[in-house]
Design a protein around this motif. Structure first.
Motif, mmCIF file in Angstrom:
data_model
loop_
_atom_site.group_PDB
_atom_site.id
_atom_site.type_symbol
_atom_site.label_atom_id
_atom_site.label_comp_id
_atom_site.label_asym_id
_atom_site.label_seq_id
_atom_site.Cartn_x
_atom_site.Cartn_y
_atom_site.Cartn_z
ATOM 1 N N VAL A 61 0.842 -1.200 0.000
ATOM 2 C CA VAL A 61 0.000 0.000 0.000
ATOM 3 C C VAL A 61 0.876 1.247 0.000
ATOM 4 O O VAL A 61 0.626 2.191 -0.757
ATOM 5 C CB VAL A 61 -0.972 -0.006 1.200
ATOM 6 N N ALA A 120 -9.092 -2.441 -0.628
ATOM 7 C CA ALA A 120 -8.304 -1.625 0.295
ATOM 8 C C ALA A 120 -7.282 -0.784 -0.468
ATOM 9 O O ALA A 120 -7.099 0.403 -0.176
ATOM 10 C CB ALA A 120 -7.589 -2.514 1.316
ATOM 11 N N GLU A 121 -6.630 -1.380 -1.464
ATOM 12 C CA GLU A 121 -5.662 -0.622 -2.271
ATOM 13 C C GLU A 121 -6.356 0.486 -3.052
ATOM 14 O O GLU A 121 -5.846 1.599 -3.148
ATOM 15 C CB GLU A 121 -4.926 -1.568 -3.220
ATOM 16 N N SER A 151 -6.910 -4.536 -4.943
ATOM 17 C CA SER A 151 -7.918 -4.915 -3.948
ATOM 18 C C SER A 151 -8.757 -3.701 -3.560
ATOM 19 O O SER A 151 -8.350 -2.553 -3.807
ATOM 20 C CB SER A 151 -7.221 -5.467 -2.699
ATOM 21 N N LYS A 165 -12.955 1.954 5.954
ATOM 22 C CA LYS A 165 -13.512 0.599 5.927
ATOM 23 C C LYS A 165 -12.408 -0.461 5.979
ATOM 24 O O LYS A 165 -12.637 -1.577 6.432
ATOM 25 C CB LYS A 165 -14.316 0.365 4.644
ATOM 26 N N TYR A 166 -11.237 -0.118 5.472
ATOM 27 C CA TYR A 166 -10.169 -1.104 5.298
ATOM 28 C C TYR A 166 -8.966 -0.897 6.212
ATOM 29 O O TYR A 166 -8.163 -1.813 6.384
ATOM 30 C CB TYR A 166 -9.694 -1.107 3.844
ATOM 31 N N PHE A 167 -8.848 0.304 6.778
ATOM 32 C CA PHE A 167 -7.693 0.614 7.611
ATOM 33 C C PHE A 167 -8.174 1.118 8.966
ATOM 34 O O PHE A 167 -9.084 1.945 9.028
ATOM 35 C CB PHE A 167 -6.820 1.684 6.933
ATOM 36 N N ALA A 191 -11.658 4.569 2.842
ATOM 37 C CA ALA A 191 -10.381 4.145 3.421
ATOM 38 C C ALA A 191 -10.580 3.606 4.837
ATOM 39 O O ALA A 191 -9.953 2.614 5.228
ATOM 40 C CB ALA A 191 -9.384 5.301 3.412
#
Length: 145
Positions: A32, A82-83, A80, A112-114, A110
């Protein structure tokens, strides 16, 4: 190159390297961080950083399709969710003058994934590469052969 910032402002350069050390230990996935660095560098037209980060990604085993695809990440299936969220946040945070800042939508995606610690590291990664880009572009730093 116009001037060598590292030689002329060594304390500032050391501070920037401190940010890089933080990012390596932050828990934010290396992939990332590298995607963020490459995308911001593309947006900022920083040939030195585009060359360096695409080379680093290649050495780390990233397939060519992902490296080349960063410039058109919305149209390629190589990333993905997240990416994609990190890339969207990178674009908005890099192009602050083009809008009213970073949208709640990009931030929310962002988030949601981090987790919060990773989001903080992501903000630092985006800010740091933008600073490096401005140093390299302003001084006409050229990619290494």
């Amino acid at each position: 190159m116009r001037i060598d910032v590292a030689a002329l402002a060594p304390e500032a350069y050391k501070a920037m390297l401190g940010l890089e050390r933080y990012l390596r230990s932050s828990g934010l996935p290396t992939q990332v961080v590298e995607l963020v660095k490459l995308r911001a560098s593309q947006i900022n037209g920083c040939a030195y950083c585009v060359h360096m980060h695409s080379s680093d990604m290649k050495k780390a085993g990233e397939p060519d399709e992902r490296i080349w695809g960063v410039a058109a990440w919305r149209e390629t299936p190589s990333f993905s969710p997240a990416e994609r969220a990190a890339l969207a946040l990178t674009e908005e945070a890099t192009r602050l003058a083009d809008s009213a800042g970073v949208s709640d939508e990009a931030w929310g995606e962002a988030a949601k994934y981090f987790d919060d610690t990773q989001l903080a590291a992501l903000v630092v990664a985006i800010s740091t590469i933008n600073a490096w880009n401005r140093i390299a572009v302003t001084t006409h730093k050229e990619p290494e052969a």
